[in-house]
Design a protein around this motif. Structure first.
Motif, PDB file in Angstrom:
ATOM      1  N   VAL A  13       0.847  -1.190   0.000  1.00 15.17           N
ATOM      2  CA  VAL A  13       0.000   0.000   0.000  1.00 15.17           C
ATOM      3  C   VAL A  13       0.887   1.245   0.000  1.00 15.17           C
ATOM      4  O   VAL A  13       1.867   1.292   0.733  1.00 15.17           O
ATOM      5  CB  VAL A  13      -0.888  -0.016   1.257  1.00 15.17           C
ATOM      6  N   THR A  14       0.590   2.216  -0.855  1.00 14.89           N
ATOM      7  CA  THR A  14       1.368   3.461  -0.828  1.00 14.89           C
ATOM      8  C   THR A  14       0.528   4.679  -0.451  1.00 14.89           C
ATOM      9  O   THR A  14       1.072   5.725  -0.118  1.00 14.89           O
ATOM     10  CB  THR A  14       2.026   3.746  -2.193  1.00 14.89           C
ATOM     11  N   VAL A  51      -3.341   5.703   1.637  1.00 13.64           N
ATOM     12  CA  VAL A  51      -4.525   5.200   2.327  1.00 13.64           C
ATOM     13  C   VAL A  51      -5.717   5.604   1.490  1.00 13.64           C
ATOM     14  O   VAL A  51      -5.911   6.795   1.215  1.00 13.64           O
ATOM     15  CB  VAL A  51      -4.637   5.813   3.739  1.00 13.64           C
ATOM     16  N   PHE A  84       1.253   6.864   2.200  1.00 21.11           N
ATOM     17  CA  PHE A  84       1.572   5.994   3.329  1.00 21.11           C
ATOM     18  C   PHE A  84       2.275   4.769   2.775  1.00 21.11           C
ATOM     19  O   PHE A  84       1.633   3.821   2.315  1.00 21.11           O
ATOM     20  CB  PHE A  84       0.251   5.615   4.042  1.00 21.11           C
ATOM     21  N   HIS A  98       3.283   1.765   3.224  1.00 24.76           N
ATOM     22  CA  HIS A  98       2.912   0.812   4.270  1.00 24.76           C
ATOM     23  C   HIS A  98       4.110   0.079   4.898  1.00 24.76           C
ATOM     24  O   HIS A  98       4.408   0.255   6.075  1.00 24.76           O
ATOM     25  CB  HIS A  98       1.912  -0.178   3.672  1.00 24.76           C
ATOM     26  N   ASN A  99       4.825  -0.713   4.098  1.00 24.55           N
ATOM     27  CA  ASN A  99       5.875  -1.564   4.677  1.00 24.55           C
ATOM     28  C   ASN A  99       7.065  -0.754   5.171  1.00 24.55           C
ATOM     29  O   ASN A  99       7.608  -1.004   6.248  1.00 24.55           O
ATOM     30  CB  ASN A  99       6.319  -2.603   3.647  1.00 24.55           C
ATOM     31  N   HIS A 104       7.049   2.359   6.122  1.00 25.05           N
ATOM     32  CA  HIS A 104       6.628   3.087   7.328  1.00 25.05           C
ATOM     33  C   HIS A 104       6.743   2.200   8.560  1.00 25.05           C
ATOM     34  O   HIS A 104       7.331   2.589   9.570  1.00 25.05           O
ATOM     35  CB  HIS A 104       5.187   3.575   7.169  1.00 25.05           C
ATOM     36  N   ASN A 105       6.200   0.988   8.464  1.00 29.30           N
ATOM     37  CA  ASN A 105       6.159   0.138   9.644  1.00 29.30           C
ATOM     38  C   ASN A 105       7.548  -0.364  10.028  1.00 29.30           C
ATOM     39  O   ASN A 105       7.839  -0.565  11.201  1.00 29.30           O
ATOM     40  CB  ASN A 105       5.197  -1.031   9.402  1.00 29.30           C
ATOM     41  N   CYS A 114       1.237  -6.606  13.407  1.00 22.91           N
ATOM     42  CA  CYS A 114       0.267  -6.034  12.479  1.00 22.91           C
ATOM     43  C   CYS A 114      -0.955  -5.497  13.224  1.00 22.91           C
ATOM     44  O   CYS A 114      -1.584  -4.540  12.799  1.00 22.91           O
ATOM     45  CB  CYS A 114      -0.194  -7.092  11.470  1.00 22.91           C
ATOM     46  N   CYS A 151      -2.260  -1.844  14.335  1.00 21.70           N
ATOM     47  CA  CYS A 151      -3.238  -1.073  13.556  1.00 21.70           C
ATOM     48  C   CYS A 151      -4.439  -1.918  13.153  1.00 21.70           C
ATOM     49  O   CYS A 151      -5.576  -1.521  13.346  1.00 21.70           O
ATOM     50  CB  CYS A 151      -2.582  -0.508  12.305  1.00 21.70           C
ATOM     51  N   CYS A 210      -3.296   7.189  13.880  1.00 24.76           N
ATOM     52  CA  CYS A 210      -2.038   7.682  13.313  1.00 24.76           C
ATOM     53  C   CYS A 210      -1.408   8.730  14.232  1.00 24.76           C
ATOM     54  O   CYS A 210      -0.239   8.648  14.582  1.00 24.76           O
ATOM     55  CB  CYS A 210      -2.253   8.306  11.941  1.00 24.76           C
TER      56      CYS A 210
END
Ligand code: HEM
Ligand code: HEM
Lengths: 132, 219
Positions: free
Chosen positions: A29-30, A32, A48, A50-51, A53-54, A62, A65, A107
């Motif tokens: 995911v890039t 939201v 965002f 996804h990967n 960021h986390n 996981c 969120c 967030c």
């Protein structure tokens, strides 16, 4: 009989691999883009990664969120990966404010607590599409 | 940046609201006590009917003679105040932040509408400024405080506009916005901006005197 069994097994493996690929693709995911906002997008979308960021934020689980609740309690070993936040947090008749609230709460509260990451409207809803 | 944001968006909001509400109550009480001492008759001949009649004539555009004599000033003042009061109460960002902090919330304006109304308030301030500088009699009556007050009113609208449009330095504009908004709230009870609270009383007073005592109109 044995041939049929191994063919079914092969099919199953192919199916599982395909499913895994699909999940991986979806997890990449890039931005939201909750479908609940589809016809009412007022601000620029939130980028965002996804990967990335986390990983950078050092979030291990996981369900930090994608949480899952049972009887009002958060389940440590379950998650809701694959479900949109809106599938639990949105009711069309009560409007989108509640969904906006829980996105922001999740967030922002972490960003404030860690003193890292965006907290102002314009830092997340970038007009240029990129985060500062 | 996070620490300033939390301070300006947390404690200082409360401080500003408490000073605004407390200051308003204290100043009203003080004004009422002074009036009772110096001009007790006010309470005697105060009439809700004549007070309301006068307030209505001064709150409806062009319902008073003075307004008809100054059509441009009247139009600008009404549109300015409409946008000034409605925009902050119904700005999406404000409603969303209130929902985040306190829960609840209410209907909000589409961003595009709030944006135009914000620009209207800024232009209104520019109009009042030009009027103060260009009209001889107004300039003569103006003090430095009048100009400073205009800047204090314009500041949250300018910085909110800046932040919304994400022009460079918008993160700082966002912080300035919160601080200047709090400053404006704090200033209301202690400056001429108190006219917001006093308006029904001054008009009610004049209305009662003219209507009840002199059987005349004051609009
Ligand atoms: C007390 C603390 C306040 C906070 C925390 C606050 C917060 C905000 C935020 C976060 C925005 C959105 C900016 C953006 O889109 O990036 C905003 C917009 C705005 N604020 Fe405030 N605000 C405060 C007080 C005020 C006050 C007192 C006024 C005016 C009397 C005001 C007028 C506005 C306006 C007009 C906008 C819309 C700007 C636009 O859409 O062009 N704010 N505010
Ligand atoms: C319902 C509440 C309010 C009423 C009835 C009201 C009424 C008025 C009136 C009658 C004027 C005089 C226009 C003239 O000079 O002929 C005025 C001016 C003004 N008001 Fe208000 N007002 C209200 C609320 C506010 C608030 C909340 C603010 C700011 C926070 C504000 C800011 C101003 C400013 C900046 C001016 C122009 C002053 C100048 O000429 O430099 N007003 N208002």
């Amino acid at each position: 009989m044995a041939a049929l069994k191994s063919n079914i097994l092969r099919l199953l493996v192919v199916f599982l691999v395909l499913a895994a690929c699909a999940a991986a693709a979806r997890a990449y995911v890039t931005i939201v883009e909750d479908s609940a906002f589809d016809d009412r997008q007022m601000r620029p979308q939130v980028s965002f990664e996804h990967n990335e960021h986390n990983e950078k934020a050092g979030i291990e689980s996981c369900n930090t969120c994608h949480h899952f609740y049972e009887n009002g309690e958060k389940r440590k070993n379950s998650d809701s990966v694959g479900m949109e936040c809106s599938s639990c947090h949105y009711k069309a008749e009560s409007g989108e404010l509640e969904l906006i609230r829980i996105y922001h709460k999740q967030c922002k509260s972490c960003h404030l607590q860690k003193e890292q990451g965006p907290v102002q409207c314009g830092q997340c809803h970038r007009k240029t599409g990129e985060n500062p | 940046m996070h620490a300033i944001y939390e301070l300006a968006g947390g404690f200082l909001v409360w401080a500003a609201l408490v000073i605004f509400a407390g200051g308003t109550v204290i100043r009203m009480a003080w004004l009422a006590a002074t009036a009772r001492k110096k001009d007790a008759a006010v309470f005697h001949y105060f009439s809700f009917y004549y007070a309301l009649r006068s307030i209505l004539h001064w709150i409806v555009p062009f319902a008073s003679r003075n307004m008809r004599l100054h059509p441009v000033m009247t139009a600008v003042t009404f549109i300015f105040h409409l946008c000034l009061i409605i925009t902050p109460i119904f700005a999406a960002a404000h409603v969303i932040l209130i929902a985040e902090s306190w829960g609840g919330g209410w209907w909000y304006l589409p961003d595009a509408a709030a944006d135009i109304m914000t620009l209207t308030v800024i232009l209104g301030c520019v109009f009042f400024l030009i009027r103060r500088i260009s009209k001889k009699d107004v300039r003569y009556l103006s003090t430095a405080g009048d100009y400073i007050l205009l800047v204090i009113v314009a500041a949250p609208f300018l910085s909110g506009y800046w932040s919304y449009h994400q022009w460079s330095g918008f993160e700082i504009a966002g912080i300035v916005h919160m601080l200047s908004g709090e400053l404006l709230l704090i200033c209301i009870p202690f400056t001429r901006l108190f006219h917001m609270i006093l308006f029904p009383f001054t008009r009610g007073y004049a209305g009662s005197e003219f209507g009840g005592m002199r059987s005349a109109r004051d609009w």
